[in-house]
Design a protein around this motif. Structure first.
Motif, PDB file in Angstrom:
ATOM      1  N   ALA A  41       0.854  -1.189   0.000  1.00 55.59           N
ATOM      2  CA  ALA A  41       0.000   0.000   0.000  1.00 55.59           C
ATOM      3  C   ALA A  41       0.886   1.234   0.000  1.00 55.59           C
ATOM      4  O   ALA A  41       1.843   1.325   0.771  1.00 55.59           O
ATOM      5  N   GLU A  42       0.577   2.160  -0.889  1.00 59.98           N
ATOM      6  CA  GLU A  42       1.341   3.389  -0.978  1.00 59.98           C
ATOM      7  C   GLU A  42       0.409   4.541  -1.318  1.00 59.98           C
ATOM      8  O   GLU A  42      -0.721   4.333  -1.750  1.00 59.98           O
ATOM      9  N   ASP A  43       0.915   5.750  -1.152  1.00 63.32           N
ATOM     10  CA  ASP A  43       0.141   6.945  -1.484  1.00 63.32           C
ATOM     11  C   ASP A  43       0.504   7.505  -2.856  1.00 63.32           C
ATOM     12  O   ASP A  43      -0.137   8.429  -3.331  1.00 63.32           O
ATOM     13  N   LYS A  44       1.559   6.936  -3.469  1.00 68.43           N
ATOM     14  CA  LYS A  44       2.001   7.415  -4.769  1.00 68.43           C
ATOM     15  C   LYS A  44       2.304   6.204  -5.653  1.00 68.43           C
ATOM     16  O   LYS A  44       2.924   5.238  -5.205  1.00 68.43           O
ATOM     17  N   VAL A  45       1.883   6.268  -6.914  1.00 69.06           N
ATOM     18  CA  VAL A  45       2.115   5.182  -7.865  1.00 69.06           C
ATOM     19  C   VAL A  45       3.593   5.179  -8.261  1.00 69.06           C
ATOM     20  O   VAL A  45       4.090   6.185  -8.771  1.00 69.06           O
ATOM     21  N   PRO A  46       4.327   4.084  -8.029  1.00 70.18           N
ATOM     22  CA  PRO A  46       5.767   4.069  -8.309  1.00 70.18           C
ATOM     23  C   PRO A  46       6.118   4.329  -9.776  1.00 70.18           C
ATOM     24  O   PRO A  46       7.107   4.988 -10.057  1.00 70.18           O
ATOM     25  N   SER A  47       5.329   3.824 -10.712  1.00 70.42           N
ATOM     26  CA  SER A  47       5.686   3.981 -12.125  1.00 70.42           C
ATOM     27  C   SER A  47       5.399   5.379 -12.659  1.00 70.42           C
ATOM     28  O   SER A  47       6.177   5.905 -13.447  1.00 70.42           O
ATOM     29  N   THR A  48       4.295   5.979 -12.240  1.00 74.37           N
ATOM     30  CA  THR A  48       3.913   7.289 -12.786  1.00 74.37           C
ATOM     31  C   THR A  48       4.171   8.442 -11.824  1.00 74.37           C
ATOM     32  O   THR A  48       4.082   9.595 -12.211  1.00 74.37           O
ATOM     33  N   HIS A  49       4.400   8.110 -10.565  1.00 72.11           N
ATOM     34  CA  HIS A  49       4.601   9.082  -9.486  1.00 72.11           C
ATOM     35  C   HIS A  49       3.332   9.892  -9.195  1.00 72.11           C
ATOM     36  O   HIS A  49       3.386  10.922  -8.531  1.00 72.11           O
ATOM     37  N   GLU A  50       2.225   9.420  -9.715  1.00 72.09           N
ATOM     38  CA  GLU A  50       0.927  10.064  -9.501  1.00 72.09           C
ATOM     39  C   GLU A  50       0.490   9.866  -8.048  1.00 72.09           C
ATOM     40  O   GLU A  50       0.569   8.749  -7.527  1.00 72.09           O
ATOM     41  N   PRO A  51       0.037  10.921  -7.381  1.00 72.98           N
ATOM     42  CA  PRO A  51      -0.468  10.730  -6.018  1.00 72.98           C
ATOM     43  C   PRO A  51      -1.820  10.014  -6.080  1.00 72.98           C
ATOM     44  O   PRO A  51      -2.771  10.526  -6.664  1.00 72.98           O
ATOM     45  N   ASP A  52      -1.851   8.804  -5.574  1.00 75.44           N
ATOM     46  CA  ASP A  52      -3.075   8.009  -5.637  1.00 75.44           C
ATOM     47  C   ASP A  52      -2.940   6.838  -4.670  1.00 75.44           C
ATOM     48  O   ASP A  52      -2.290   5.841  -4.979  1.00 75.44           O
ATOM     49  N   PRO A  53      -3.535   6.934  -3.492  1.00 73.90           N
ATOM     50  CA  PRO A  53      -3.405   5.827  -2.540  1.00 73.90           C
ATOM     51  C   PRO A  53      -4.043   4.548  -3.088  1.00 73.90           C
ATOM     52  O   PRO A  53      -5.088   4.604  -3.738  1.00 73.90           O
TER      53      PRO A  53
END
Length: 185
Positions: A41-53
């Protein structure tokens, strides 16, 4: 490295979206006896760096096959492609034999899951149902004559593809596959 020598090893994982992470894990562990492997679980998408939990789940589907899900609480409710029939998009899992297939059918139905089939595809036999997210799931077991029938299909695959490409009508090279099912109706 020459492109002709490149070869995939296997599918690493297949990922779908889910409505509720916990409900999804509980369904696949209790209905299909998959092991819950891990969660990320993360708050940012690793591939796009988009903030999205998100919550990313991984389940062991056997033999190194991993089924994954994402719960995306900030995104609009998930839907289906309205132009694709519900029976088209699905994930299919292989089970050992027909007894195992029937055992799963009975287990699913005893737990309130509506199951379609057993459908005889000649080379294999299948049951179909939906998970809590609306994803169609197929369980399939080999037919005892699977190898013989695969050889018959292999011999006509390119002719079938070429005819389909020209006509966009179903070639009849393998009409025998579902002839038994059609005779039952």
């Amino acid at each position: 490295m020459n492109a002709q020598t490149l070869k995939l090893d296997q599918i690493h994982h297949v990922a779908y979206r889910c409505k509720d992470a916990k409900e999804t894990v509980e369904f696949y562990t209790s209905m299909l006896n998959m092991d819950f492997v891990l969660a990320i679980a993360e708050d940012k998408v690793p591939s796009t760096h988009e903030p999205d939990p998100y919550m990313h789940l991984f389940l062991d589907a056997g033999n190194g096959n991993v089924l994954a899900f994402f719960e995306l609480p900030t995104k609009p409710e998930m839907g289906r492609d309205p132009n694709t029939p519900v029976w088209v998009q699905h994930i299919a899992f292989k089970v050992k034999d027909r007894d195992t297939l029937i055992g799963f059918k009975e287990h699913l139905e005893a737990n309130g899951v509506e199951v379609l089939g057993v459908t005889d595809h000649s080379i294999f036999h299948s049951i179909y149902f939906f998970d809590p997210n609306g994803h169609r799931v197929e369980l399939a077991c080999p037919d005892p004559k699977e190898e013989e029938m695969i050889k018959r299909l292999d011999a006509v695959k390119w002719d079938m593809l070429d005819e389909w490409t020209r006509t966009k009508k179903a070639p009849q090279h393998a009409a025998w596959l579902h002839a038994k099912e059609l005779d039952k109706k």
